[in-house]
Every structure is written in structure tokens, then in C-alpha cells.
Design an enzyme around this catalytic site. Structure first.
Site, mmCIF file in Angstrom:
data_model
loop_
_atom_site.group_PDB
_atom_site.id
_atom_site.type_symbol
_atom_site.label_atom_id
_atom_site.label_comp_id
_atom_site.label_asym_id
_atom_site.label_seq_id
_atom_site.Cartn_x
_atom_site.Cartn_y
_atom_site.Cartn_z
ATOM 1 C CG ASP A 21 -1.770 1.255 1.359
ATOM 2 O OD1 ASP A 21 -2.232 1.754 0.309
ATOM 3 O OD2 ASP A 21 -1.992 1.746 2.488
ATOM 4 C CB SER A 22 0.210 4.777 -0.671
ATOM 5 O OG SER A 22 -1.024 4.794 0.032
ATOM 6 C CE1 TYR A 53 2.836 5.704 -3.247
ATOM 7 C CE2 TYR A 53 1.704 3.902 -4.332
ATOM 8 C CZ TYR A 53 2.837 4.409 -3.744
ATOM 9 O OH TYR A 53 3.971 3.621 -3.653
ATOM 10 C CB CYS A 84 -2.927 1.033 -2.465
ATOM 11 S SG CYS A 84 -2.978 2.797 -2.860
ATOM 12 C CD GLU A 163 -1.989 8.190 7.434
ATOM 13 O OE1 GLU A 163 -1.223 9.125 7.685
ATOM 14 O OE2 GLU A 163 -1.752 7.299 6.600
ATOM 15 C CB CYS A 197 -9.800 4.927 0.330
ATOM 16 S SG CYS A 197 -8.281 5.442 1.163
ATOM 17 C CB THR A 198 -6.820 0.239 2.021
ATOM 18 O OG1 THR A 198 -5.749 1.115 1.652
ATOM 19 C CG2 THR A 198 -7.095 -0.718 0.884
ATOM 20 C CG HIS A 199 -5.986 5.393 4.975
ATOM 21 N ND1 HIS A 199 -5.145 4.954 3.982
ATOM 22 C CD2 HIS A 199 -5.197 6.001 5.907
ATOM 23 C CE1 HIS A 199 -3.897 5.278 4.299
ATOM 24 N NE2 HIS A 199 -3.898 5.913 5.459
HETATM 25 N N1 DGL Z 1 -4.452 3.608 0.789
HETATM 26 C C1 DGL Z 1 -4.732 4.542 -0.285
HETATM 27 C C2 DGL Z 1 -5.896 4.024 -1.134
HETATM 28 O O1 DGL Z 1 -6.475 3.006 -0.856
HETATM 29 C C3 DGL Z 1 -5.088 5.901 0.253
HETATM 30 C C4 DGL Z 1 -3.917 6.731 0.714
HETATM 31 C C5 DGL Z 1 -3.180 7.461 -0.380
HETATM 32 O O2 DGL Z 1 -3.685 8.466 -0.917
HETATM 33 O O3 DGL Z 1 -2.099 7.013 -0.696
HETATM 34 O O4 DGL Z 1 -6.239 4.618 -2.114
#
Ligand code: DGL
Length: 279
Positions: A21-22, A53, A84, A163, A197-199
Site C-alpha cells: 500500500d502507499s 498516492y 491500495c 491516520e 480506499c483502504t484507510h
Molecule cells: N491507501 C490509499 C488508497 O487506498 C489511500 C492513501 C493514499 O492516498 O495514498 O487509495
């Protein structure tokens, strides 16, 4: 899982699964993976030095993602999970063609989860700017169900909230209300909210509550994590690691500051630490 996994070489049972992931958001996918395939060893890479990202160009995301995958392949992984959405949405074809092992992205499993949850075909997807701009979810959902109606909205403020751990307080509620009001204004019939989005799974409770308040009825909230874990199980076919002992999780990051605090929140279990890598 559709075009997102291809078997290009025989994998050996003892090799680990690679996940990148990023940053730390991909640990929500590792959490689902450890539940679904507890005997598997996992190598995780968070490109924390270059996160986010989501605000970067497709070309940059592709370049960074290829570097992350290269790192995992150098660790002899038998399968790559792109945990990600931004990387999956912008770099999947390049990642598949650069990998000798199967590659699973986040978009197709997420689309499948949303279509399984919706009863009226009206789906809302929220994600980073890079994910929304790519139209990857519209393509994935359209390919599975031409009658489904997808409304997408970029929600860049949600990543820093997750975060920071501000996941169910008045600030999270205000931000969620502002974004979801915009989303439901575009399609008031949305019955399923896809967390692209994985967050975002960290913010699931507040997003579900505010979506239901705005819609004045319950709204299903789904993400890609469990469907990605199922796709991983399918991709391993007859070759999963069947040993009884719990699989090892080895974590790497391109910047390790704050990870001791952040990572366990996303993973849902204590973590021994991250090794610093320079890609
Ligand atoms: N984990 C990223 C996603 O799922 C989000 C964070 C980022 O912008 O890198 O898109």
C-alpha cells in the site's frame, strides 16, 4: 477475481503472500487476509515515505507501485495483493504484466462486494482523487452489471482523519456529513456505500451512521478487504499453506516514523515493528 488475478506460474506453498500500500491503510487488508488464511506468511510493504498516492498523477502512481511490487517479488512472494485502491485503479495492467505471480487489485473485489450488497443497484463510492478520477470503479461495476448506477466522490480529508485516529468524534462526523451530503445530493437513492480506499474501514461506523441519517434509512457499507482475501484464497487454488502454526507477518516501510502508533490501529493486533527500506 476477474481480470485482477492471473495465474502465470506455479506457486510453492511455503512462499509468503506479498501485500503493498502507499502507507498503513493496506493493513486493513492484511487483517482480513490473516483471518481468511491464518497459516500464510505475509510480507507487507508500506510506501510511507511517498504517501499519499491519491493526489499524484497516474504515471507517478504506476512508477511507485511497480517499485513496491518489485520489492515484494524480490522477497519471492507467491501472490501480490495491491492493498491500495489508488494503485489498483491506476497501475493494475502494468503490475500484472510485470509480475510472474498472480496479482489481485482492490477495485474488482470492491465492485463485487458492492453489487452483492445493493438491492436497488444505486451505489456510492468514496475514495482518493486518483481513484475517483481513474473511473476504475465505474468500469468494474459497469462490466458486471450494466444497469447499476454508480456515483463517485473524492474524499481526501478522510485519510488524515483515519491516520490521526479521529475516527468517531465530532470532527469525523462533520467531515463525513459534508462529503456524504454531496454524494447523496447526486443520487438520493444510494443504498450501498463502497469504501474505495483502504484507510476508510477505520471510519466505517461514523460513515454508516451519517449515511443513514442523510438517507433516512440504513445504508450498507462495504469495502474490498474481505473480497480481496477471498480472491487470494481462490488464486492460491490447491496451494495454500496448510500448516497449523500462525503465519508470520513481516512489515517493511520506506519511512518508519509514527508507525508504532498508527499500524496496530489498522491491523487490529499488536505488531513487532517495521524494517526500513529504500526503494
Ligand atoms: N491507501 C490509499 C488508497 O487506498 C489511500 C492513501 C493514499 O492516498 O495514498 O487509495
Amino acid at each position: 477475481m476477474g481480470q485482477e488475478s492471473t495465474t502465470k506460474q506455479t506457486v510453492t506453498e511455503r512462499h509468503p503472500i506479498g501485500v503493498f500500500d502507499s502507507g498503513v491503510g493496506g493493513l486493513t487488508v492484511v487483517r482480513a487476509l490473516r483471518r481468511a488464511l491464518p497459516g500464510e506468511d505475509i510480507v507487507y510493504l508500506g510506501d510511507t515515505a511517498r504517501v499519499p498516492y491519491g493526489s499524484k498523477s497516474p504515471r507517478t502512481v504506476e512508477k511507485y507501485s511497480l517499485g513496491c511490487q518489485r520489492f515484494l517479488l524480490d522477497h519471492h512472494v507467491k501472490l501480490v495483493l495491491i492493498a491500495c485502491n489508488t494503485a489498483s485503479a491506476n497501475a493494475l495492467p502494468a503490475l500484472i504484466s510485470a509480475s510472474p505471480v498472480p496479482v489481485i487489485g482492490a477495485v474488482d473485489p470492491g465492485a463485487a462486494s458492492a453489487l452483492a450488497a445493493t438491492t436497488n443497484g444505486h451505489i456510492g463510492v468514496i475514495g482518493t482523487l486518483g481513484t475517483v478520477r481513474s473511473n476504475a470503479y465505474a468500469r468494474a461495476i459497469g462490466a458486471r452489471d450494466a444497469n447499476a448506477k454508480l456515483t463517485a466522490l473524492a474524499c481526501p480529508m478522510l485519510v488524515p482523519l483515519a491516520e490521526e485516529g479521529w475516527i468517531d468524534d465530532e470532527v469525523a462526523a462533520l467531515v463525513a456529513r459534508r462529503y456524504l451530503t454531496q454524494l447523496f445530493a447526486q443520487d438520493p437513492a444510494i443504498d450501498t456505500l463502497l469504501l474505495g480506499c483502504t484507510h476508510y474501514p477505520l471510519l466505517r461506523d461514523v460513515l454508516a451512521r451519517i449515511a443513514a441519517e442523510i438517507a433516512r434509512r440504513p445504508v450498507a457499507v462495504v469495502d474490498s478487504a474481505s473480497a480481496m482475501a477471498e480472491a487470494a484464497r481462490d488464486a492460491l487454488g490447491s496451494g495454500p499453506n496448510r500448516r497449523n502454526a500462525a503465519g508470520q507477518l513481516q512489515c517493511f516501510a520506506t519511512d518508519t516514523s509514527r508507525l508504532d502508533e498508527l499500524a496496530p490501529r489498522f491491523l487490529g493486533e499488536p505488531l513487532t515493528g517495521f524494517d526500513l527500506v529504500d526503494l
